[in-house]
Design an enzyme around this catalytic site. Structure first.
Site, PDB file in Angstrom:
ATOM      1  N   HIS A  47       4.814  -0.622   4.085  1.00  0.00           N
ATOM      2  CA  HIS A  47       3.525  -1.275   4.281  1.00  0.00           C
ATOM      3  C   HIS A  47       2.446  -0.257   4.645  1.00  0.00           C
ATOM      4  O   HIS A  47       2.495   0.347   5.720  1.00  0.00           O
ATOM      5  CB  HIS A  47       3.679  -2.301   5.409  1.00  0.00           C
ATOM      6  CG  HIS A  47       2.483  -3.134   5.662  1.00  0.00           C
ATOM      7  ND1 HIS A  47       1.787  -3.104   6.857  1.00  0.00           N
ATOM      8  CD2 HIS A  47       1.839  -4.028   4.887  1.00  0.00           C
ATOM      9  CE1 HIS A  47       0.794  -3.956   6.811  1.00  0.00           C
ATOM     10  NE2 HIS A  47       0.790  -4.525   5.626  1.00  0.00           N
ATOM     11  N   ASP A  87      -3.074  -0.677  -0.479  1.00  0.00           N
ATOM     12  CA  ASP A  87      -4.149  -1.676  -0.563  1.00  0.00           C
ATOM     13  C   ASP A  87      -5.314  -0.966  -1.249  1.00  0.00           C
ATOM     14  O   ASP A  87      -5.611   0.191  -0.934  1.00  0.00           O
ATOM     15  CB  ASP A  87      -4.600  -2.101   0.839  1.00  0.00           C
ATOM     16  CG  ASP A  87      -3.533  -2.885   1.591  1.00  0.00           C
ATOM     17  OD1 ASP A  87      -2.826  -3.689   0.954  1.00  0.00           O
ATOM     18  OD2 ASP A  87      -3.426  -2.706   2.816  1.00  0.00           O
ATOM     19  N   HIS A 111      -7.281  -0.363   3.573  1.00  0.00           N
ATOM     20  CA  HIS A 111      -6.907  -1.742   3.859  1.00  0.00           C
ATOM     21  C   HIS A 111      -8.091  -2.691   3.823  1.00  0.00           C
ATOM     22  O   HIS A 111      -7.959  -3.867   3.477  1.00  0.00           O
ATOM     23  CB  HIS A 111      -6.231  -1.833   5.236  1.00  0.00           C
ATOM     24  CG  HIS A 111      -5.855  -3.226   5.623  1.00  0.00           C
ATOM     25  ND1 HIS A 111      -6.607  -3.992   6.470  1.00  0.00           N
ATOM     26  CD2 HIS A 111      -4.811  -3.986   5.240  1.00  0.00           C
ATOM     27  CE1 HIS A 111      -6.017  -5.172   6.606  1.00  0.00           C
ATOM     28  NE2 HIS A 111      -4.933  -5.201   5.876  1.00  0.00           N
TER      29      HIS A 111
HETATM   30  O1  G3P Z   1       0.065  -7.282   1.350  1.00  0.00           O
HETATM   31  C1  G3P Z   1       1.024  -7.753   2.233  1.00  0.00           C
HETATM   32  C2  G3P Z   1       0.450  -7.579   3.576  1.00  0.00           C
HETATM   33  O2  G3P Z   1       0.076  -6.224   3.635  1.00  0.00           O
HETATM   34  C3  G3P Z   1      -0.729  -8.429   3.760  1.00  0.00           C
HETATM   35  O3  G3P Z   1      -1.401  -8.071   4.833  1.00  0.00           O
HETATM   36  O4  G3P Z   1      -3.550  -7.426   5.669  1.00  0.00           O
HETATM   37  O5  G3P Z   1      -1.649  -5.833   5.825  1.00  0.00           O
HETATM   38  O6  G3P Z   1      -2.745  -6.263   3.635  1.00  0.00           O
HETATM   39  P1  G3P Z   1      -2.372  -6.835   4.977  1.00  0.00           P
HETATM   40 CA    CA Z   2      -1.435  -5.325   1.879  1.00  0.00          CA
END
Ligand code: G3P
Ligand code: CA
Length: 324
Positions: free
Chosen positions: A27, A56, A69
């Site tokens: 992540h 992202d 992000h």
């Molecule tokens: O994309 C999955 C998860 O990352 C969603 O949350 O806000 O960390 O992009 P975020």
């Molecule tokens: Ca994400």
């Protein structure tokens, strides 16, 4: 769903009725250790054994796709420290900040990344650049050659309707980068995710790559109900990326959403697992939490700590192999 799409999903192991090992998705890179969305964080994640890295994506003023992000920059970059950019601050909604669409790629490249989470080390702040999506792909391709492993990319289109209002077609820009790298092809390990269904609907006519609808609880009072119905999602996507409370209740029991998704042919990836933030009222460790989600049937999970994610996943797979 056409047959070639099914074939692509089978190649990647994402068909619920075929047992495949759950995937570990880094992540924002190994973001528990290094500033998120930097080449260093993605490389660390790959070295820790992650199956997929998760960039992202947002768009600069000159139409370059870069990894961040948020559409704003203050929390993850050094932008606030640059006097020349002081006047670029603007308000969108209730947020006064610097926004990526007001910066060219060259200007973005003059910034450095910094740790976004207050409880994590700021030791590497100011050391790493903000990468383009192309640079992320270059890294993955280099690491694939170095390691001999297949390494997947799991890009998220952030705020596509915001960028559309500025005249950018996020779907076109994303697909152009993938095509340039021969990645917009059946069976390539690339999953595309978004919180906005419209872009996924468009992408479903532009690519055979698996599409993942990100879902959250419909409201704070409806933690187990997704904000979009699963049968709607199954019309244009191949899987869901679900916030954890949608999948498991406070007693550690499945809410039934995984089972319903699987019945509709959707795979289920859960977010986000963090060694330094887990529900201690339910689990005695972060590893215990991951193990429990694997036991209720998730097909993969997003973690800020890919090393422990891989360890738990491998133990789980081994234990289940012995049990079969
Ligand atoms: O994309 C999955 C998860 O990352 C969603 O949350 O806000 O960390 O992009 P975020
Ligand atoms: Ca994400």
């Amino acid at each position: 769903m056409d047959l070639s799409k099914v074939l692509g999903l089978i190649i990647l192991g994402f068909v619920p009725f075929i047992h495949a090992d759950p995937i570990v998705i880094a992540h924002r890179g190994a973001s528990g250790y290094l500033p998120e969305h930097t080449l260093a964080a993605y490389e660390r994640a790959i070295d820790q054994g992650a199956d997929y890295i998760e960039p992202d994506l947002v768009i600069t003023r000159d139409g370059e796709v870069v990894a961040r992000h948020d559409i704003y920059l203050s929390t993850t970059t050094t932008v606030a420290q640059v006097p020349a950019f002081r006047s670029r601050k603007k308000r969108i909604g209730d947020r006064l900040d610097w926004y990526v669409e007001d910066f060219t790629l060259a200007e973005i490249k003059s910034l450095k990344a910094r740790q976004a989470f207050p409880g994590r080390s700021g030791e590497y702040d100011g050391r790493f650049d903000i990468p383009t999506f192309q640079e992320v792909i270059d890294l993955v391709q280099r690491k694939q050659i170095e390691t001999g492993r297949k390494i997947g990319i799991y890009p998220e289109t952030k705020a596509p309707s915001h960028f559309e209002s500025l005249g950018f077609d996020f779907a076109e820009l994303l697909i152009a980068v993938l095509e340039k790298n021969n990645l917009n092809e059946l069976g390539k390990p690339v999953l595309i995710q978004s919180f906005e269904p419209e872009i996924l609907k468009r992408l479903s006519g532009m690519t055979q790559l698996p599409l993942v609808m990100l879902v959250r609880p419909a409201s704070p009072d409806a933690l187990h109900t997704p904000n979009i119905e699963l049968d709607q999602i199954a019309r244009f996507a191949d899987g869901i990326g679900a916030m954890k409370p949608l999948l498991m209740d406070v007693h550690g029991e499945s809410t039934g959403l995984i089972e319903r998704a699987h019945e509709l042919g959707l795979f289920v990836h859960a977010w986000t697992f963090r060694d330094d933030a887990y529900p201690a009222e339910i689990f005695d460790s972060a590893k215990h939490e991951v193990r429990h989600f694997l036991a209720i049937g998730i097909d993969g999970f997003f973690t800020d700590f890919p090393d422990s994610g891989v360890k738990v996943r491998d133990q789980f797979v081994e234990a289940n192999r012995i049990g079969r």
